[in-house]
Design a protein around this motif. Structure first.
Motif, PDB file in Angstrom:
ATOM      1  N   LEU A  74       0.695  -1.241  -0.061  1.00 17.34           N
ATOM      2  CA  LEU A  74       0.207  -0.202  -0.164  1.00 17.34           C
ATOM      3  C   LEU A  74       1.313   1.363  -0.171  1.00 17.34           C
ATOM      4  N   GLY A  75       1.803   1.057   0.627  1.00 16.32           N
ATOM      5  CA  GLY A  75       2.588   2.343   0.384  1.00 16.32           C
ATOM      6  C   GLY A  75       3.624   2.347  -0.562  1.00 16.32           C
ATOM      7  N   LEU A  76       3.598   1.133  -0.993  1.00 14.78           N
ATOM      8  CA  LEU A  76       3.809   1.458  -2.935  1.00 14.78           C
ATOM      9  C   LEU A  76       3.541   2.260  -3.294  1.00 14.78           C
ATOM     10  N   GLU A  77       1.828   2.184  -3.401  1.00 15.45           N
ATOM     11  CA  GLU A  77       1.261   3.200  -4.335  1.00 15.45           C
ATOM     12  C   GLU A  77       1.128   3.677  -3.840  1.00 15.45           C
ATOM     13  N   PHE A  78       1.592   4.610  -2.846  1.00 11.97           N
ATOM     14  CA  PHE A  78       0.918   5.501  -2.050  1.00 11.97           C
ATOM     15  C   PHE A  78       2.283   6.895  -2.140  1.00 11.97           C
ATOM     16  N   SER A  79       1.815   8.156  -1.990  1.00  8.26           N
ATOM     17  CA  SER A  79       2.759   9.018  -2.663  1.00  8.26           C
ATOM     18  C   SER A  79       2.397  10.058  -1.198  1.00  8.26           C
ATOM     19  N   PHE A  80       3.479  11.002  -0.792  1.00  7.95           N
ATOM     20  CA  PHE A  80       2.131  11.949   0.317  1.00  7.95           C
ATOM     21  C   PHE A  80       2.174  12.902  -0.624  1.00  7.95           C
ATOM     22  N   LYS A  81       2.693  13.098  -1.916  1.00  3.54           N
ATOM     23  CA  LYS A  81       1.856  14.088  -3.025  1.00  3.54           C
ATOM     24  C   LYS A  81       0.764  14.009  -3.071  1.00  3.54           C
ATOM     25  N   LYS A  82       0.718  13.138  -3.560  1.00  3.02           N
ATOM     26  CA  LYS A  82      -1.077  12.698  -3.636  1.00  3.02           C
ATOM     27  C   LYS A  82      -1.867  13.219  -3.142  1.00  3.02           C
ATOM     28  N   VAL A  83      -1.728  12.961  -1.663  1.00  5.31           N
ATOM     29  CA  VAL A  83      -2.430  13.420  -0.700  1.00  5.31           C
ATOM     30  C   VAL A  83      -2.762  15.487  -0.735  1.00  5.31           C
ATOM     31  N   THR A  89     -10.596  18.752  -1.063  1.00  9.19           N
ATOM     32  CA  THR A  89     -11.655  17.766  -1.835  1.00  9.19           C
ATOM     33  C   THR A  89     -12.091  16.615  -1.059  1.00  9.19           C
ATOM     34  N   ALA A  90     -10.631  15.764  -0.913  1.00  8.65           N
ATOM     35  CA  ALA A  90     -10.775  13.872  -0.472  1.00  8.65           C
ATOM     36  C   ALA A  90     -10.859  14.632   0.756  1.00  8.65           C
ATOM     37  N   SER A  91      -9.813  15.888   1.213  1.00  8.10           N
ATOM     38  CA  SER A  91      -9.345  15.623   2.858  1.00  8.10           C
ATOM     39  C   SER A  91     -11.087  16.108   3.752  1.00  8.10           C
ATOM     40  N   ILE A  92     -11.864  17.132   3.178  1.00  6.85           N
ATOM     41  CA  ILE A  92     -13.078  17.490   3.363  1.00  6.85           C
ATOM     42  C   ILE A  92     -14.343  16.350   3.333  1.00  6.85           C
ATOM     43  N   ALA A  93     -13.912  15.567   2.356  1.00  6.67           N
ATOM     44  CA  ALA A  93     -14.870  14.889   1.737  1.00  6.67           C
ATOM     45  C   ALA A  93     -15.062  13.782   3.084  1.00  6.67           C
ATOM     46  N   THR A  94     -13.581  12.771   3.606  1.00  4.30           N
ATOM     47  CA  THR A  94     -13.359  11.245   4.084  1.00  4.30           C
ATOM     48  C   THR A  94     -13.561  12.132   5.680  1.00  4.30           C
ATOM     49  N   LEU A  95     -13.111  12.994   6.179  1.00  2.00           N
ATOM     50  CA  LEU A  95     -13.085  14.234   7.690  1.00  2.00           C
ATOM     51  C   LEU A  95     -14.613  13.759   7.941  1.00  2.00           C
ATOM     52  N   ILE A  96     -15.700  14.148   6.562  1.00  2.00           N
ATOM     53  CA  ILE A  96     -16.838  13.739   7.150  1.00  2.00           C
ATOM     54  C   ILE A  96     -17.364  13.277   7.357  1.00  2.00           C
ATOM     55  N   ASN A  97     -17.019  12.426   6.659  1.00  2.00           N
ATOM     56  CA  ASN A  97     -17.723  10.591   6.431  1.00  2.00           C
ATOM     57  C   ASN A  97     -16.946   9.839   7.585  1.00  2.00           C
ATOM     58  N   MET A  98     -15.487   9.424   7.701  1.00  2.94           N
ATOM     59  CA  MET A  98     -15.279   8.780   8.579  1.00  2.94           C
ATOM     60  C   MET A  98     -15.146   9.168   9.895  1.00  2.94           C
ATOM     61  N   GLY A  99     -15.442  10.654  10.005  1.00  2.00           N
ATOM     62  CA  GLY A  99     -15.927  10.910  11.006  1.00  2.00           C
ATOM     63  C   GLY A  99     -17.149  10.806  11.680  1.00  2.00           C
ATOM     64  N   LEU A 126     -16.069   0.638  11.868  1.00  4.42           N
ATOM     65  CA  LEU A 126     -17.332   1.160  10.494  1.00  4.42           C
ATOM     66  C   LEU A 126     -16.557   2.402   9.404  1.00  4.42           C
ATOM     67  N   SER A 127     -15.548   3.233  10.043  1.00  8.87           N
ATOM     68  CA  SER A 127     -15.569   3.855   9.141  1.00  8.87           C
ATOM     69  C   SER A 127     -14.268   3.530   7.789  1.00  8.87           C
ATOM     70  N   MET A 128     -13.803   2.346   7.581  1.00  6.54           N
ATOM     71  CA  MET A 128     -13.265   1.704   6.458  1.00  6.54           C
ATOM     72  C   MET A 128     -13.597   1.797   5.160  1.00  6.54           C
ATOM     73  N   SER A 129     -13.088   1.963   4.482  1.00 11.78           N
ATOM     74  CA  SER A 129     -14.077   1.311   2.801  1.00 11.78           C
ATOM     75  C   SER A 129     -13.153   0.553   2.370  1.00 11.78           C
ATOM     76  N   SER A 130     -13.812  -0.361   1.583  1.00  9.56           N
ATOM     77  CA  SER A 130     -12.403  -1.054   0.919  1.00  9.56           C
ATOM     78  C   SER A 130     -11.980  -1.214  -0.458  1.00  9.56           C
ATOM     79  N   ILE A 157      -7.256   7.832   0.017  1.00 10.73           N
ATOM     80  CA  ILE A 157      -5.331   7.984  -0.197  1.00 10.73           C
ATOM     81  C   ILE A 157      -6.274   8.446   0.645  1.00 10.73           C
ATOM     82  N   VAL A 158      -6.795   9.651   1.393  1.00  7.15           N
ATOM     83  CA  VAL A 158      -6.413  10.190   2.451  1.00  7.15           C
ATOM     84  C   VAL A 158      -7.363   9.465   3.226  1.00  7.15           C
ATOM     85  N   GLU A 159      -8.128   8.546   3.184  1.00  7.68           N
ATOM     86  CA  GLU A 159      -8.190   7.902   4.052  1.00  7.68           C
ATOM     87  C   GLU A 159      -7.480   6.629   4.730  1.00  7.68           C
TER      88      GLU A 159
END
Length: 683
Positions: A74-83, A89-99, A126-130, A157-159
């Motif tokens: 997962l880390g190999l497919e991840f990049s801090f630049k992608k965040v 958009t992704a940060s706000i949506a993920t924060l509301i959804n996960m929280g 329950l907060s984690m998607s697949s 990615i944010v999740e």
């Protein structure tokens, strides 16, 4: 062999069962993960009329290795630049959804009379998607290029990053059995401190090491080195009190910034598949059929909570990020499931002994059900939007279209103060962390070593001087960085008030550096606090005016940025468009995609004129990449060959049409041709 060790026989049972289940589920066109879980049920201790695993301890060991390789991949497919790229958009949506789902899960647990720890872990599960299930569904339905799919990928990615943080916090809370704010804050600070240090040190060292050793790195050596680095970071993470999964993820994200990441991914994939399969099989082994029957009502209730809650809150999150209702509902319906990370969080709770045993199989059952429902939720998301649209008042156009007109529209330029303060805050945070790490390493290793070989004041003075020399380039950067930037000069020329504020910022940064130096000196010389204060001030002044430290600081920063950006620069050289050009096109609703020509595509061997993509799909063929050769604005008589990459420009629908056209399998190619044998005869 007269007698096989139990771990060999157990592994044989696991892999044989998993292989059969995998083939069956591929035939049924279902996710392979579900096949592994079913294999675990069959090979587990609850099915006694078939060969079963005898030593669960062995399985747990293999499963822990599986988690390590899953997180490393997962880390190999991840990049801090992608965040950074997916932005708000992704940060706000993920924060509301996960929280929201964490809170809902906690409330459900409390209503069921469970303990606080059970309720917290339930909320986390329950907060984690697949990610696996979503990518599989998008690929099967050919939706990966749609706008809502891009948003979902960003949220995943944010999740994933949030899941790593959640695992560390849950481990801390569970091990301490305390919810004290101070202890939790200390854990979060330690997490960010060590992650930042590992990432900076890793980016500074690992890519340079790979460049130097590149000529010696064949497949075998690169695989061994990559796995060794992964396990080395796992050991280091465990040594400082974090999970093995976090260490594996960090090393994967470091290697993700190197030019060899694709090669490493290819080499590591078989290991990930093997040990990942063992992990998911171990999940199935804990799935007691009697517990499923006993808690059937609870499973149905939690399934409804996931399906309804995740759709509502994910949709609300994307709406809050500024997108239209249709895209938001499509994204929300795509995230209506729980998966791999839920299993990992459940495994964490079981290993720590802080959750009730029946919670594990309950969550697995909910995941299986929501996995089956995911394709249907994605399919019927658009019809659901049209039903809801009929009930929306006419004056609510912004809800339908969204207040963010375009995901790719460049953000307006912020003022000079915001730019300067933001850049200073980032730089001070990074260099402060590095300087503090140098100091902590000195306290842990250098000072005891010097004091052992040179006792007394002389030893303390020598250790302090060595430590300060290592800290000096970073201390200078804290004080002086951005003091000659364009924003600083503009603000300085505005008036005396700005100059006072800018000088105050420099003084604050000097005070931070003095505090770091005092933190080192006062424990060494406790009876001379005032003297140490003057020495600290004098040292910071010396650091600012000594050009040697400035040169060192620049060399360190240049090397780090070179390593960090090497993969991006290489990708830009091979790309048909520069990022700025692509961003400008995206802001005008023109999308750029790279599509590979499959050997089985019916377009292989045909010219662009014969394929007539412009008329049939509406897209423009911008470039063809053939190996190291790039053909810009190709001629109509240019033929397409297997594994060519064509760069196309068009709208979402047009690009979707050309993907379907290119990926159509030529039925003639699938017909088995007669086999011709060649014989060699000596006359």
């Amino acid at each position: 062999m007269a007698h096989l060790p139990t771990f060999v026989t157990d592994l044989a049972i696991i892999l044989i069962t998993a292989g059969i289940a995998t083939i069956l589920f591929k035939w049924l066109k279902q996710p392979v993960v579900l096949g592994y879980i079913v294999a675990g049920v069959i090979a587990g201790p609850f099915i006694t009329w078939l060969p079963t695993v005898t030593e669960m301890v062995n399985v747990e060991t293999w499963a822990e290795i599986g988690v390590i390789f899953l997180l490393f991949a997962l880390g190999l497919e991840f990049s801090f630049k992608k965040v950074i790229e997916v932005g708000g958009t992704a940060s706000i949506a993920t924060l509301i959804n996960m929280g929201s789902m964490i809170v809902i899960g906690y409330i459900v647990g409390q209503l069921l009379g469970w303990s606080s720890m059970d309720s917290i872990f339930l909320g986390g599960m329950l907060s984690m998607s697949s990610t696996t299930i979503i990518i599989k569904a998008f690929t099967d339905m050919r939706l990966q290029k749609q706008k809502f799919a891009t948003i979902v990928f960003g949220m995943l990615i944010v999740e994933d990053l949030a899941a790593i943080l959640m695992m560390v916090l849950l481990s801390t809370v569970a091990s301490s059995s305390s919810f004290g704010g101070g202890e939790l804050f200390n854990s979060i600070f330690r997490l960010f401190f060590f992650v930042l240090i590992w990432f900076i040190a890793g980016i500074y060292i690992v890519p340079t090491m790979l460049r130097v050793l590149k000529k010696y790195l064949n497949d075998e050596t690169l695989l061994i080195l990559s796995v060794g680095l992964c396990l080395g970071m796992v050991l280091f993470a465990a040594r400082v009190g974090f999970s093995a999964a976090l260490g594996a993820f960090i090393m994967g994200s470091i290697l993700a910034e190197t030019i060899l990441v694709k090669h490493i991914e290819h080499l590591v994939e078989p290991l990930k598949n093997l040990f990942g399969a063992v992990f998911f099989v171990s999940v199935g082994m804990l799935l007691d059929p009697h517990v499923i029957v006993e808690y059937a009502g609870l499973i149905v209730m939690l399934t409804l909570v996931v399906l309804i809650g995740r759709v509502i809150f994910a949709t609300a999150g994307v709406l809050a990020a500024g997108h239209g209702l249709k895209v938001s509902i499509q994204a929300g319906c795509s995230l209506a499931q729980i998966g791999e990370f839920s299993f990992i969080i459940a495994s964490l709770g079981m290993s720590l002994g802080v959750i009730r045993p029946e919670l594990y199989p309950i969550i697995v059952a909910v995941s299986i059900i929501t996995t089956f429902t995911t394709p249907y939720f994605i399919k019927y998301a658009t019809p659901l939007y049209y039903v809801i649209e009929d009930y929306i008042p006419s004056g609510w156009e912004k809800l339908i279209h969204g207040y963010k007109r375009n995901l790719y529209e460049p953000a307006p330029d912020t003022n000079d103060w915001v730019k300067l303060l933001k850049s200073i805050a980032i730089l001070v945070g990074v260099y402060f962390t590095i300087a503090l790490a140098v100091e902590l390493l000195s306290e842990e290793f250098l000072i005891p070593f010097v004091n052992e070989n040179l006792p007394g004041v002389q030893g303390y003075v020598l250790a302090a001087v060595i430590t300060l020399l290592f800290m000096a380039p970073f201390l200078r950067a804290i004080v002086m960085k951005k003091n000659r930037s364009e924003e600083f000069r503009k603000l300085w020329q505005v008036g005396p008030f700005n100059r006072v504020v800018l000088i105050f910022l420099i003084v604050v940064r000097m005070v931070i550096c003095i505090g770091l130096v005092l933190k080192l000196l006062i424990p060494l010389f406790p009876g001379a606090t005032v003297l140490m204060g003057f020495i600290s001030l004098g040292f910071i002044v010396l650091v600012v005016y000594f050009q040697g430290f400035k040169k060192q600081s620049r060399m360190i920063e240049e090397r780090f940025l070179k390593n960090l950006n090497q993969k991006e620069l290489q990708d830009q050289k091979q790309a048909a468009f520069l990022p700025k050009t692509q961003s400008a096109l995206l802001s005008k609703q023109i999308h750029i995609e790279e599509i590979e020509i499959s050997p089985l595509s019916p377009k292989v061997g045909k010219t662009l004129k014969e394929s007539n993509f412009r008329r049939n799909t509406g897209v423009h063929i911008v470039s063809i990449i053939r190996g190291n050769k790039k053909i810009n604005i190709p001629d109509a008589n240019e033929r397409l060959y297997p594994y060519d990459k064509i760069i196309v420009a068009g709208s979402d629908k047009e690009i979707q049409r050309i993907i379907q056209t290119i990926e159509e399998r030529n039925q003639m190619l699938q017909v088995e041709e007669p086999v011709h044998h060649i014989s060699l005869i000596q006359y």
